[in-house]
Design a protein around this motif. Structure first.
Motif, mmCIF file in Angstrom:
data_model
loop_
_atom_site.group_PDB
_atom_site.id
_atom_site.type_symbol
_atom_site.label_atom_id
_atom_site.label_comp_id
_atom_site.label_asym_id
_atom_site.label_seq_id
_atom_site.Cartn_x
_atom_site.Cartn_y
_atom_site.Cartn_z
ATOM 1 N N VAL A 61 48.815 46.040 45.808
ATOM 2 C CA VAL A 61 48.445 45.567 44.477
ATOM 3 C C VAL A 61 47.631 46.660 43.788
ATOM 4 O O VAL A 61 46.604 47.103 44.303
ATOM 5 C CB VAL A 61 47.624 44.262 44.548
ATOM 6 N N GLU A 77 45.521 47.653 40.378
ATOM 7 C CA GLU A 77 44.829 46.996 39.276
ATOM 8 C C GLU A 77 44.075 48.024 38.446
ATOM 9 O O GLU A 77 43.470 48.953 38.994
ATOM 10 C CB GLU A 77 43.818 45.969 39.801
ATOM 11 N N THR A 91 47.822 44.468 36.227
ATOM 12 C CA THR A 91 48.034 44.347 37.671
ATOM 13 C C THR A 91 49.512 44.525 37.962
ATOM 14 O O THR A 91 50.363 44.007 37.232
ATOM 15 C CB THR A 91 47.592 42.960 38.187
ATOM 16 N N THR A 96 52.170 44.466 41.481
ATOM 17 C CA THR A 96 52.325 44.248 42.915
ATOM 18 C C THR A 96 53.674 44.789 43.354
ATOM 19 O O THR A 96 54.688 44.513 42.713
ATOM 20 C CB THR A 96 52.242 42.743 43.255
#
Length: 152
Positions: free
Chosen positions: A60, A62, A88, A90
């Motif tokens: 992830v 961010e 964000t 993923t």
């Protein structure tokens, strides 16, 4: 103005350098015969052997802040785009063959955001692997990108 130009040039240079450091996976169906033979020799397997694969990892990326910013991240492939903050992303990253021994660097290079004093500063960034925080830039206090060497 000079500080903004220096920061912008630094971020662009980091982005250019990191763009060449990614790990692009080749489609096995498009490999040439010579590439397949070389691959088999490097991996120690027979010609046409399936690549050794590790466990998939959830990565992830961010970037904090508000407004819009350029962000570059390297996970399973290289990406560079304009995003709205906070942001964000993923990705699932699975190491193969030699990557299982040496690892792969995953990273995110945040663009600049306006600080409380009105000056531009690096946006805060973090990287989490399988739910565990593994890299950050101290809330944007460090000009370094967030990066982590992923190994199985």
């Amino acid at each position: 103005m000079r500080k903004t130009a220096t920061l912008t040039i630094s971020l662009l240079a980091a982005a250019a350098l990191l763009a060449g450091c990614g790990s692009e996976k080749k489609d096995a169906g498009s490999a040439k015969a010579g590439d397949a033979a070389a691959s088999a020799q490097v991996s120690g397997g027979a010609k046409g052997a399936a690549p050794k694969k590790g466990v998939p990892h959830q990565v992830v990326f961010e970037v904090g802040g508000t407004g819009a910013s350029q962000v570059m991240w390297i996970g399973s492939t290289n990406h560079f785009e304009q995003v709205t903050l906070p942001w964000t992303k993923t990705e699932s990253v699975q190491l193969e063959d030699a990557e299982l021994k040496v690892g792969v660097t995953v990273s995110v290079v945040p663009g600049s955001v306006k600080g409380k004093d009105g000056m531009l500063k690096p946006a805060p960034c973090t990287i989490k692997v399988d739910g565990k925080s593994v890299a950050d830039n101290q809330g944007g206090k460090s000009a370094e990108p967030c990066k982590y060497k992923l190994k199985d």
